[in-house]
Design a protein around this motif. Structure first.
Motif: not given
Length: 160
Positions: A74-98
């Motif tokens: 299995a692989i675990q993923t999370q969405l990480q959102t950062t909001n600055t005054a200029v941009t809204l960034d969303t990253l998909i953060i993934g783990s190593d496989p189990s």
């Protein structure tokens, strides 16, 4: 996908490594980071996803796995959102496989009918149910052929 410190690989807790089970729709479960999505793989094939609950556990009921050996990870993923005054960034953060978990699904043949007697692996058992399969059909066909031959011989004798 970007690896991020702190997102550890998920852990598969069920089925246990090396287990033999008799269900082609096994429950696969484990632990992970709450709110993450777990992608579950059987070899190279993704067989489903699960969401990690607030208690850190996840569960997937697999559908229609074949009989035989399976290696699940299995692989675990999370969405990480950062909001600055200029941009809204969303990253998909993934783990190593189990760590992979290997288990075997055994399938049994569903034979119908009843039998009585004693023996090992069917030796010495008397069949008391209704015959099924090709054997009764073959026996019936052979009897019909023999009856036909007997009728032809009888006609030939009477014709002489």
């Amino acid at each position: 996908m970007i690896d991020a410190a702190g997102l550890t690989p998920p852990v598969i807790t069920n089925p246990g490594n090396g287990n033999t089970i008799g269900d082609t729709t096994p429950t696969i479960s484990g632990t992970g980071t709450p709110g993450s999505t777990i992608a579950i793989f059987d070899g190279d094939n993704q067989i489903g996803t699960a969401t990690v609950g607030a208690d850190g556990t996840w569960t997937l009921t697999a559908t229609n796995l074949d009989c035989g050996a399976h290696t699940i990870d299995a692989i675990q993923t999370q969405l990480q959102t950062t909001n600055t005054a200029v941009t809204l960034d969303t990253l998909i953060i993934g783990s190593d496989p189990s760590n992979p978990v290997t288990f075997t699904i055994t399938c049994t043949t569903n034979n119908t009918g009843t039998g009585t007697g004693t023996g090992t692996n069917g030796e010495g058992l008397a069949e008391t149910g209704t015959p099924t399969g090709l054997a009764p059909l073959a026996a019936t066909g052979l009897l019909a052929i023999l009856a036909g031959l007997a009728l032809i011989r009888r006609r030939n004798r009477l014709a002489k």
